[in-house]
Design a protein around this motif. Structure first.
Motif, short mmCIF file in Angstrom:
data_model
loop_
_atom_site.label_atom_id
_atom_site.label_comp_id
_atom_site.label_asym_id
_atom_site.label_seq_id
_atom_site.Cartn_x
_atom_site.Cartn_y
_atom_site.Cartn_z
N LEU A 196 23.89 0.28 1.17
CA LEU A 196 23.42 -0.03 2.53
C LEU A 196 24.29 -1.08 3.18
N SER B 247 26.77 -0.50 6.50
CA SER B 247 26.30 -1.20 7.70
C SER B 247 27.24 -2.32 8.13
N HIS C 195 26.50 7.22 6.29
CA HIS C 195 25.13 7.16 5.80
C HIS C 195 24.90 8.15 4.66
N SER D 166 16.80 8.63 15.12
CA SER D 166 17.84 7.65 14.79
C SER D 166 17.36 6.22 14.96
N ALA E 119 19.67 3.27 4.94
CA ALA E 119 20.78 3.94 4.28
C ALA E 119 20.97 5.36 4.79
N ARG E 120 19.89 5.95 5.29
CA ARG E 120 19.97 7.30 5.85
C ARG E 120 20.34 7.30 7.33
N GLY E 121 20.61 6.13 7.89
CA GLY E 121 21.09 6.07 9.26
C GLY E 121 20.03 5.82 10.31
N GLY F 20 22.27 3.20 12.50
CA GLY F 20 21.59 2.87 11.25
C GLY F 20 21.16 1.41 11.24
#
Length: 597
Positions: free
Chosen positions: A69, A73, A83, A352, A382-384, A540
């Motif tokens: 993450l 980021s 991501h 998002s 972490a998945r955006g 993210g």
């Protein structure tokens, strides 16, 4: 016959569990707390009372997920914006096979077979619906009905045990020792006809010659937000590839008829459009105009109005406010917040950016629970997904009372005064949004802010600005009332007062950081639109970017304070402060920043 809840819910047998010999391994206390401040034992619940036990298995690779993450980021890292997929995240939070086997064995020893429970997609949660009598046997504990001084009731215990060999394999079992109520942020309502302050009139006079309508000191509208945050002239370019989400709890219903009235009033081009409604565990969609939710209407009207025509999603998560302990009450879990987190983590596609205006004083949330929930936010980041949370409406207090008089008493047995940060706002993987008011902007007095007191140390991305703020505090300021090494909040701010919304067919004026979070989330959604149009991924997790590259893209708020706990709270000042964070957004400046990475 089994009852299947919507989404990641409970698969509960309607017939009694088969009695079996309990594990022969001796139980050992897993978690205990002192009697929580403000709660007293009220009565003994029925042994047939149903409770949904959530068993969190250890996540041995959670530190690896955090590393991912922080890299994706960090705008200076070569992996920025890359991501992870849902499956990649789930692989990183999955428990060891041994943990699964041992927990299954323990459940079987109490007559609970695999067909009696459900697992999360990553298998890190086991969820089973049982009668209270069985839960007490499994956890070697006794539940009681507890009553809060405000009149709320919960079925909880102050201690529970597990066989000692399970302690390293199970992080937590809830609901047990969690006394949080997950109320919405207390909204501070101001009616325009009788609550226009002299400060707002004076501020309006200062606007002569500016591009901001003087009426914005009396009533905040979509146009006011556009003017204040430099959104004018920007039209979403790829709305079909973007989305924004709003969470709804505690039977707060977003009314579509009110949304149309709001659009007719402020955004005529949006009339006739709506949002996607998603039910979580049977969450209702009550469209009776008289049952419209102030919180829900505020969130959807401004979040979706500011981002129109970007698609919007509203989740309605089932779960009433704490139940009344009468003879008809046989079910009571009261953790809808975690139900929502389970549900969205199981979805392959997500908005998002997601805004939430609910929370609770950090001290009412057990550390193991807070850390697991925060790990869930980490997974979404972490998945955006960008997550924004209201910082609270109690200044440096917990929002239960007027910020001027909040007592802020600890529940650790010492019963001393201490500033009360809000969770999940104190989680380092979300963006906490404080509040402002007036034009020119100043901090609104109820803006929640401060430092995580118990669980979360200051993240590295905050070190520079927070250290500077603390270095400039007069020596001894509020010594002993807060943890200067804790995660600091809020991160940013937005207007939080005099929002003109429609509720039950009427326009009203309302305030609270409940307004600030969806407003900032809308700005983020538009930034994502600009990125997606250029072939870039959505932002993210926001904070590492905001605290490094975005410092000059905010309107610094230097006037105001956030009283609470019998003090005047912290002051707004040049740079970051624990009242308005980095300040309020300048969309065009932020857009220039985010398109560089």
């Amino acid at each position: 016959m089994k009852l299947t809840w919507f989404g990641l819910g409970v698969l509960a047998c309607t017939s009694p569990f088969v009695a079996a010999a309990p594990s022969s391994r001796a139980p050992k206390v897993k978690h205990s707390i002192r009697e929580p401040y403000g709660w007293t034992k009220h009565s003994v619940p029925s042994p047939n009372h149903r409770i949904e036990l959530r068993i969190g298995l250890a996540q041995p690779n959670i530190d690896v997920l955090e590393k991912h993450l922080l890299e994706i980021s960090d705008p200076d890292h070569h992996r920025y914006g890359q991501h992870l997929t849902k499956e990649e995240v789930e692989a990183l939070v999955a428990p060891h096979d041994e943990s699964l086997e041992l927990v299954d064995e323990w459940l079987a020893s109490h007559g609970i077979q695999e067909e009696d429970f459900t697992r999360s997609p990553a298998q890190d949660w086991v969820i089973v619906d049982v009668p209270l009598s069985l839960a007490e046997t499994m956890l070697d504990t006794t539940y009681n009905v507890w009553q809060h001084t405000d009149g709320d009731y919960l079925v909880r215990t102050t201690s529970y045990s597990l066989p000692e060999h399970l302690h390293e394999h199970v992080d937590l079992v809830q609901p047990t020792t969690i006394f949080a109520r997950w109320k919405g942020m207390r909204s501070t309502i101001f009616w325009p006809d009788n609550e226009i302050e002299e400060t707002s009139i004076a501020s309006a006079k200062q606007l002569a010659g500016t591009d901001v309508d003087p009426a914005c000191n009396v009533s905040i509208t979509i146009d006011c937000i556009r003017q204040l945050y430099n959104l004018e002239g920007y039209t979403p370019q790829v709305p079909e590839s973007n989305s924004i989400g709003i969470t709804g709890y505690l039977e707060q219903f977003a009314n579509i008829e009110d949304l149309q009235s709001f659009y007719n009033d402020q955004l005529p081009e949006a009339v006739g459009t709506s949002f996607e409604f998603v039910s979580v565990k049977g969450g209702l969609n009550d469209q009776n105009l008289s049952n419209a939710g102030v919180e829900a209407n505020l969130d959807v009207q401004f979040a979706f109005g500011l981002t129109f025509p970007t698609p919007g999603t509203f989740w309605s998560t089932a779960g009433r406010p704490p139940f009344k302990p009468d003879l008809g009450s046989t079910e009571n879990t009261n953790e809808p917040y975690n139900d929502w987190l389970d549900f969205v983590l199981a979805q392959p596609e997500l908005p998002s950016v997601i805004s939430t205006s609910y929370g609770e004083s950090e001290q009412t949330v057990p550390e193991d629970y807070a850390r697991r929930a925060c790990a869930g936010f980490m997974q979404l980041g972490a998945r955006g997904v960008s997550l924004t949370f209201s910082s609270g409406d109690g200044g440096v207090g917990d929002g239960d009372d007027d910020p001027e008089t909040t007592t802020c008493i600890t529940n650790d047995g010492r019963n001393i005064t201490r500033f009360m940060p809000l969770f999940p706002s104190s989680c380092p993987y979300v963006t906490s949004v404080g509040g402002t008011n007036n034009v020119p902007e100043i901090a609104v007095f109820f803006s929640g802010g401060g430092f995580s007191d118990l669980y979360f140390p200051r993240p590295a991305y905050q070190d520079a600005v927070v250290s500077e703020y603390l270095a400039n505090l007069p020596q001894g300021t509020y010594e002993g009332l807060f943890n200067p090494n804790g995660r600091a909040a809020p991160d940013v701010a937005a207007q939080g007062r005099r929002f003109r919304i429609w509720v039950s067919g009427q326009p009203i004026s309302i305030g609270g950081t409940s307004a600030s979070s969806p407003t900032f989330a809308a700005v983020v959604a538009l930034l994502n639109d600009a990125r997606i149009a250029e072939g870039l991924p959505p932002l993210g997790f926001l904070n590492p970017l905001l605290y490094s590259k975005g410092l000059d893209a905010f309107n610094d708020i230097t006037i105001g304070n956030n009283p609470g706990c019998g003090t005047q709270g912290f002051n707004s000042t040049v740079g970051w402060d624990p009242v308005t964070g980095l300040g309020t957004p300048d969309f065009q400046k932020l857009k220039d920043v985010v398109l560089q990475y």
